[in-house]
Design a protein around this motif. Structure first.
Motif, PDB file in Angstrom:
ATOM      1  N   ASN A  94       0.838  -1.072   0.045  1.00  0.00           N
ATOM      2  CA  ASN A  94       0.054  -0.035  -0.061  1.00  0.00           C
ATOM      3  C   ASN A  94       0.944   1.284  -0.055  1.00  0.00           C
ATOM      4  O   ASN A  94       0.695   2.167  -0.744  1.00  0.00           O
ATOM      5  N   HIS A  95       1.939   1.300   0.826  1.00  0.00           N
ATOM      6  CA  HIS A  95       2.768   2.343   1.021  1.00  0.00           C
ATOM      7  C   HIS A  95       3.349   2.576  -0.799  1.00  0.00           C
ATOM      8  O   HIS A  95       3.450   3.727  -1.001  1.00  0.00           O
ATOM      9  N   LYS A 130      -9.563   2.205  -5.257  1.00  0.00           N
ATOM     10  CA  LYS A 130      -9.048   3.467  -4.462  1.00  0.00           C
ATOM     11  C   LYS A 130      -9.325   4.718  -5.315  1.00  0.00           C
ATOM     12  O   LYS A 130      -9.754   5.732  -5.021  1.00  0.00           O
ATOM     13  N   ARG A 131      -8.881   4.411  -6.503  1.00  0.00           N
ATOM     14  CA  ARG A 131      -9.156   5.336  -7.548  1.00  0.00           C
ATOM     15  C   ARG A 131      -9.968   5.520  -8.399  1.00  0.00           C
ATOM     16  O   ARG A 131     -10.272   6.493  -9.379  1.00  0.00           O
ATOM     17  N   ASP A 153       0.839   3.746  -3.022  1.00  0.00           N
ATOM     18  CA  ASP A 153       0.362   5.181  -2.909  1.00  0.00           C
ATOM     19  C   ASP A 153       1.542   6.135  -2.484  1.00  0.00           C
ATOM     20  O   ASP A 153       1.066   7.285  -2.241  1.00  0.00           O
ATOM     21  N   ILE A 202       0.339   9.785  -3.936  1.00  0.00           N
ATOM     22  CA  ILE A 202      -0.708  10.167  -3.182  1.00  0.00           C
ATOM     23  C   ILE A 202      -0.115  10.634  -1.637  1.00  0.00           C
ATOM     24  O   ILE A 202      -0.645  11.748  -1.223  1.00  0.00           O
ATOM     25  N   ASP A 203       0.630   9.615  -1.096  1.00  0.00           N
ATOM     26  CA  ASP A 203       0.985   9.989   0.442  1.00  0.00           C
ATOM     27  C   ASP A 203       1.978  11.382   0.372  1.00  0.00           C
ATOM     28  O   ASP A 203       1.881  12.050   1.288  1.00  0.00           O
ATOM     29  N   THR A 253      -5.957  -0.922  -3.048  1.00  0.00           N
ATOM     30  CA  THR A 253      -4.999   0.048  -3.208  1.00  0.00           C
ATOM     31  C   THR A 253      -4.795   0.248  -4.819  1.00  0.00           C
ATOM     32  O   THR A 253      -4.743   1.663  -5.272  1.00  0.00           O
ATOM     33  N   ILE A 275      -8.493  11.581  -5.100  1.00  0.00           N
ATOM     34  CA  ILE A 275      -8.802  10.354  -4.744  1.00  0.00           C
ATOM     35  C   ILE A 275     -10.341  10.560  -4.516  1.00  0.00           C
ATOM     36  O   ILE A 275     -10.707  11.279  -3.623  1.00  0.00           O
ATOM     37  N   TYR A 315      -7.717  14.306   0.599  1.00  0.00           N
ATOM     38  CA  TYR A 315      -8.085  13.364  -0.506  1.00  0.00           C
ATOM     39  C   TYR A 315      -8.249  14.174  -2.130  1.00  0.00           C
ATOM     40  O   TYR A 315      -8.058  13.514  -3.042  1.00  0.00           O
TER      41      TYR A 315
END
Length: 293
Positions: free
Chosen positions: A58-59, A130-131, A62, A65-66, A126, A194, A189
């Motif tokens: 996930n890291h 999510k997108r 993303d 995004i993060d 993920t 997102i 978000y």
């Protein structure tokens, strides 16, 4: 020097701890007394490793995004604490070790179910959902709801209908839990593009959805008692915990301030932990009559 803290952060330890907690409760509920130590120990370890692997993936997926979200900008990849190669190797190593442990010390069914959950969260949710849709957390919540089924399967070698009730509780719990956070973090978000529910449909609509799912959760949480899986002790706990959750959801319709959404989010975590604790305590107060095949 190995950046142990950075690698630990990749595993989302608090989130994974809650998942493993529900899996362990599933193990205890699968048998009348204490579960056999070997599948319980290695099952919990294998599920923890798989969940940690999914968190690390996930890291990785993303990382863009993060980097633009205030809540996640401190993570190892956005800050440069770890490279994408390091994270990928770490995630794959955890996943491989998880599958090896589950096949070797538990059973193949648990290994397959755990692998499916890992792929469901790390890749399907993920990498795609999510997108793709404002209903991302509803559909993707199935992966996060799987741990009690995994724990039960680790001990019994089966997917029991009672375990599926536990799955259903977490599945219905996930939207009001996460949407409360999404309301508070909606600007993050939106900046990250997102399509979370409050970003696409607005805060008012999301509050109504939280209220609807909380009512549904209160009903679903009574199913273990309705089906004879639990007794009055659990029923009382579920009614009190669900009643408080409902109060929070109603108050969220006209909250006293912006921070109240986070109060709902925090309570939802305590709710799930307490509800599963009531399941275990009730199980020991009223041992089931079923046996493991």
């Amino acid at each position: 020097m190995i950046p142990v803290g950075q690698y630990l952060e990749l595993t989302k330890p608090r989130v994974v701890a809650l998942l493993v907690f529900t899996a362990v409760i599933g193990m205890f509920l699968a048998v009348p007394g204490l579960p056999p130590w070997r599948p319980a120990l290695f099952g919990a370890l294998g599920i923890w490793l798989a969940a940690s692997s999914a968190a690390a993936i996930n890291h990785l997926l993303d990382r863009r995004i993060d980097a633009v979200m205030a809540r996640t900008a401190h993570r190892p990849l956005p800050t440069g604490g770890l490279t994408t190669t390091q994270v990928l190797v770490f995630a794959l190593a955890l996943g491989a070790l998880s599958m090896a442990l589950l096949v070797w010390q538990v059973n193949v069914l648990t290994a397959w179910l755990t692998f499916a959950s890992l792929i469901g969260y790390a890749v399907v949710y993920t990498g795609f959902l999510k997108r793709a849709t404002p209903q991302n957390i509803v559909i993707g919540g199935a992966a996060g709801a799987a741990p009690p089924v995994l724990g039960w399967a680790a001990i019994s070698g089966t997917v029991d209908p009672h375990a599926l009730l536990l799955f259903l509780i977490i599945f219905i719990w996930t939207p009001p839990h996460f949407w409360a956070l999404a309301i508070f973090r909606r600007d993050d978000y939106a900046r990250a593009l997102i399509p979370m529910l409050p970003v696409i449909y607005g805060v008012t609509y999301t509050r109504w959805q939280i209220l609807f799912y909380t009512i549904l959760l209160l009903v679903v949480s009574l199913l273990p008692w309705i089906t004879g899986m639990t007794g009055l002790f659990y029923l009382g706990g579920a009614l009190v915990l669900g009643g408080v959750f409902l109060y929070y959801a109603i108050r969220l319709m006209d909250p006293p301030d912006e921070l109240f959404a986070m109060e709902v989010f925090k309570y939802s975590i305590w709710y799930l932990m307490a509800l599963f604790a009531f399941l275990l305590l009730d199980h020991w107060l009223m041992p089931p009559t079923f046996t493991v095949a």
